[in-house]
Design an enzyme around this catalytic site. Structure first.
Site, mmCIF file in Angstrom:
data_model
loop_
_atom_site.group_PDB
_atom_site.id
_atom_site.type_symbol
_atom_site.label_atom_id
_atom_site.label_comp_id
_atom_site.label_asym_id
_atom_site.label_seq_id
_atom_site.Cartn_x
_atom_site.Cartn_y
_atom_site.Cartn_z
ATOM 1 N N HIS A 69 8.237 -22.746 1.287
ATOM 2 C CA HIS A 69 8.737 -21.767 2.270
ATOM 3 C C HIS A 69 9.454 -22.454 3.444
ATOM 4 O O HIS A 69 9.358 -21.998 4.592
ATOM 5 C CB HIS A 69 7.602 -20.870 2.797
ATOM 6 C CG HIS A 69 6.975 -20.018 1.734
ATOM 7 N ND1 HIS A 69 7.487 -18.808 1.341
ATOM 8 C CD2 HIS A 69 5.877 -20.219 0.958
ATOM 9 C CE1 HIS A 69 6.737 -18.290 0.379
ATOM 10 N NE2 HIS A 69 5.759 -19.135 0.119
ATOM 11 N N ASN A 141 4.495 -11.770 -0.385
ATOM 12 C CA ASN A 141 5.718 -12.156 -1.095
ATOM 13 C C ASN A 141 6.483 -10.891 -1.487
ATOM 14 O O ASN A 141 5.958 -9.780 -1.352
ATOM 15 C CB ASN A 141 5.378 -12.940 -2.372
ATOM 16 C CG ASN A 141 5.087 -14.407 -2.098
ATOM 17 O OD1 ASN A 141 5.514 -14.969 -1.094
ATOM 18 N ND2 ASN A 141 4.356 -15.019 -3.004
#
Ligand code: NDP
Length: 502
Positions: A69, A141
């Site tokens: 990320h 997510n």
């Protein structure tokens, strides 16, 4: 959307009020663009604090990049509870009408900090909710499932999706070798290689808790929940070739899209709903509610709307607010608890551990991470403690000595009394892949069949990637897809081999 300078730099035009430039110790600097040296051509002087400090600070401008990320964009917003769910949770910020300020960070997963926003990858969708009871982080997510259900596989899995240790190149062989030999990942792989694997931008995708959480009430009762954030803008995706093209033309496409939309008042929003399951229903459910590779079918467990998230304010400084934003699934408040999902349990450790490494032990004092109110005089000192460190306040608690610190009050809600009772021998986890693991990929294949051209796009998206893999890895991957649908396996095989020959 062409790459552009999305905002003009701040110009301080009122020279009377412009701050005087100083060195970092506050000393006004005579000429900030000149170093002190001996004569015209002589060496520099170590006494030039301004220069030495500038260089030393510049050398330390980078903090460790997130291992996953790394590339992200963020914005502030508001979380408003629109519907009554007091029958499910006593969390104060989830009572109808409650409004909380939020900060959301979207991200890709596998790429480095400068990687393209349109890469085929899941997207992180993490929202920090500043509540009166403390920070709640929903570290979600854009897909409802994940590649694995045993956290010990996580580092290995991520390595295969990133770079080869020798060539430092992305490696289609190790990518597909891992996925085709750990087939519990198949459900997520099918979503990733559908067009939802390349969302148009962060504004046009859903968010999902993926994990099961528990909503709990003061009386000790609880239900299992899955949280869904459905985007009000509608789903919009790039096809594979357009995503690749945009990656070259404007690698920051989604970052720019989010910033510019908010700047012009076009605030993106998401309708927040949940699915619930009682412990009794969970005991009878076809799949384990702690299995992160499975969804709860909506026909059996319908969505119940309860809130709205709207993003309405851009950060003022990327590093301070987006790069240093530190989310953790362990940041919860009374009324929500983690479930026994082993991947969630491992994240409860790993996220905070990462923040202590990247940002230091006092990362929760950084303004974007700071709770609205915090009082813990037992946690003291540590690197970069920049507030008053609780001054002279006692650093331990005592119920005996009135001179020592006694807390004014404790919360009335324990976060431990709602736990299920667990017992059993210590075992190695990693459940085997069974026929059950192919049912939901098959259901998704049918869902794609209801959308024009989407089955064909899945085949094309897989084949263009798989064509670069080793032939043995290709073979085992064809077999995996054939277990979902024979025709799917065959079509992927035909196209992959055709593309591999080129
Ligand atoms: P439904 O038939 O009731 O609904 C289908 C779901 O699939 C919708 O949520 C839809 O999202 C979503 N969807 C459509 N295209 C894609 C895609 N390319 N990638 C991921 N999701 C997509 O679903 P069921 O509950 O009966 O489950 C059937 C299958 O749908 C599951 O096996 C799973 O793969 C997928 N799915 C299920 C979800 C759930 O929570 N039950 C959530 C997301 C996907 P939208 O509403 O935006 O059209």
């Amino acid at each position: 959307m062409a790459p552009s300078v999305v905002s003009q730099p701040t110009v301080i035009s009122d020279s009377d009020n412009a701050p005087t430039y100083t060195a970092s110790n506050g000393c006004p600097v005579f000429n900030p663009r000149a170093s002190q040296r001996v004569g015209t051509d002589g060496p520099l002087l170590l006494q030039d604090f301004h220069l030495i400090d500038l260089l030393a600070h510049f050398d330390r401008e980078r903090i460790p990049e997130r291992v996953v990320h790394a590339k992200g964009a963020g914005a502030y917003g508001v979380f408003e509870v629109t519907d009554d769910i007091s029958d499910l949770t006593s969390a104060k910020f989830l009572q109808k009408g409650a409004k909380s300020t939020t900060f959301t960070r979207f991200s890709t997963v596998g790429g480095e900090k400068a990687s393209p926003d349109t890469a085929r990858d899941p997207r992180g969708f993490a929202t920090k909710i500043y509540t009166d009871d403390g920070i709640v982080d929903w570290v979600f997510n854009n897909t409802p499932v994940f590649f694995l259900r045993d956290p010990s596989k996580f580092p290995m899995f991520i390595h295969t999706q990133k770079r080869n240790p020798q060539t430092n190149l992305k490696d289609a062989s190790m990518f597909w070798d891992y996925l085709s030999t750990n087939q519990e990942s198949l459900h997520q792989v099918m979503i990733l290689f559908s067009d939802r694997g390349t969302p148009y931008s962060y504004r046009f995708m859903h968010g999902y808790s993926g994990h099961t959480f528990k909503f709990v009430k003061e009386d000790g009762s609880y239900v299992y929940v899955q949280i869904h954030m459905e985007c009000d803008q509608g789903i919009r995706n790039f096809d594979n070739d357009t995503a690749t093209k945009i990656a070259g033309e404007n690698p920051d496409f989604a970052t720019q899209d989010l910033f510019e939309a908010i700047e012009k008042g076009d605030y993106p929003s998401w309708t927040v709903s949940l699915q619930t399951m009682t412990p009794e229903q969970a005991a009878k459910f076809r799949y384990s509610v702690f299995d992160l590779t499975k969804v709860w079918p909506k026909a059996e467990f319908p969505l119940r709307r309860f809130a709205k998230l709207t993003l309405n304010r851009n950060p003022q400084n990327y590093f301070a607010e987006v790069e240093q934003a530190a989310f953790s699934p362990g940041h919860l408040v009374p009324g929500i608890e983690p479930s026994a999902d082993p991947v969630l349990q491992s994240r409860l450790f790993s996220y905070n551990d990462t923040h202590r490494h990247r940002l230091g032990v006092n990362y929760l004092q950084i303004p974007v991470n700071k709770p609205l109110a915090v009082f813990n005089p037992v946690e003291r000192d540590g690197g970069m403690r920049v507030d008053g460190n609780y001054g002279p306040f006692p650093n331990y608690q005592s119920t005996k000595c009135p001179m020592r610190y006694q807390p004014g009050s404790f919360t009335t809600m324990s976060t431990a009394k709602h736990n299920e009772t667990w017992s059993g021998p210590a075992v190695d986890l990693s459940p085997e892949v069974t026929d059950l693991d192919y049912e939901q990929p098959r259901a998704l294949w049918k869902v794609l069949g209801r959308q024009k051209g989407q089955q064909e796009n899945l085949i094309y998206n897989v084949a263009t990637h798989l064509a670069a893999a080793d032939p043995a890895v290709q073979q085992q991957t064809f077999v995996m897809f054939a277990r979902v649908d024979k025709m799917l396996g065959e079509k992927i095989k035909d196209l992959t081999l055709k593309l591999a020959k080129k």
